[in-house]
Design an enzyme around this catalytic site. Structure first.
Site, mmCIF file in Angstrom:
data_model
loop_
_atom_site.group_PDB
_atom_site.id
_atom_site.type_symbol
_atom_site.label_atom_id
_atom_site.label_comp_id
_atom_site.label_asym_id
_atom_site.label_seq_id
_atom_site.Cartn_x
_atom_site.Cartn_y
_atom_site.Cartn_z
ATOM 1 N N LYS A 17 1.114 4.708 6.936
ATOM 2 C CA LYS A 17 0.401 5.550 5.983
ATOM 3 C C LYS A 17 0.912 6.982 6.094
ATOM 4 C CE LYS A 17 -2.714 2.496 4.536
ATOM 5 N NZ LYS A 17 -1.906 1.310 4.555
ATOM 6 N N SER B 180 0.801 -1.230 0.000
ATOM 7 C CA SER B 180 0.000 0.000 0.000
ATOM 8 C C SER B 180 0.832 1.278 0.000
ATOM 9 C CB SER B 180 -0.953 0.021 1.204
ATOM 10 O OG SER B 180 -0.249 0.236 2.399
#
Length: 140
Positions: free
Chosen positions: A97, A60
């Site tokens: 993230k 990701s």
């Protein structure tokens, strides 16, 4: 279970550091001497007591240069400001993230179009595990 690898700055790993820089574009002449020894702890660990290593899992964050199996250097003493990549625990699950803050909205943005952002809602249990300062990955 997530394993945290503590730093050990008292064990210096001194390696030679070339005085010249390596061109990432057109080749440049090489220098024939070394500047001094380099201890990676001096360059990647600014706050030893607050720094740990963790391995990334998944794809990701490939747009940020973080790939599956990469070793992340994480500094717990840094604030997870807008635009910084950090390790978060969201509702009991760890994730790495990029933090985005906008008009009271908090997003944990992936760096892969196939992975949607995590929009933090009231009621989410969130803990910051630290800001990612460096990424180490193998090119072989």
């Amino acid at each position: 279970m997530t394993a945290i690898i503590p730093t050990a700055p008292e064990h210096a790993c001194l390696l030679p550091l070339a005085l010249c820089r390596v061109a990432a574009g057109f080749p440049s002449p090489a220098d024939d001497y070394m500047e001094r020894s380099l201890d990676l702890n001096e360059h990647v660990i600014k706050h030893p007591a607050a720094t740990y290593f963790v391995r990334a899992s998944g794809d990701s964050m490939t747009g940020a240069g973080i790939f599956d199996g990469d070793l992340l250097v994480v500094d717990r003493s840094l604030e997870p400001a807008h635009g910084r990549v950090a390790v978060f625990e969201v509702d009991g699950q760890l994730t790495v993230k990029r933090l985005f803050k906008s008009k009271g909205l908090f997003l944990l943005q992936s760096e892969n179009a196939d992975t949607p952002p995590i929009e933090l809602q009231e009621g989410n249990e969130i803990m910051v595990w630290g800001v990612v300062t460096h990424v180490l990955h193998n090119l072989l």
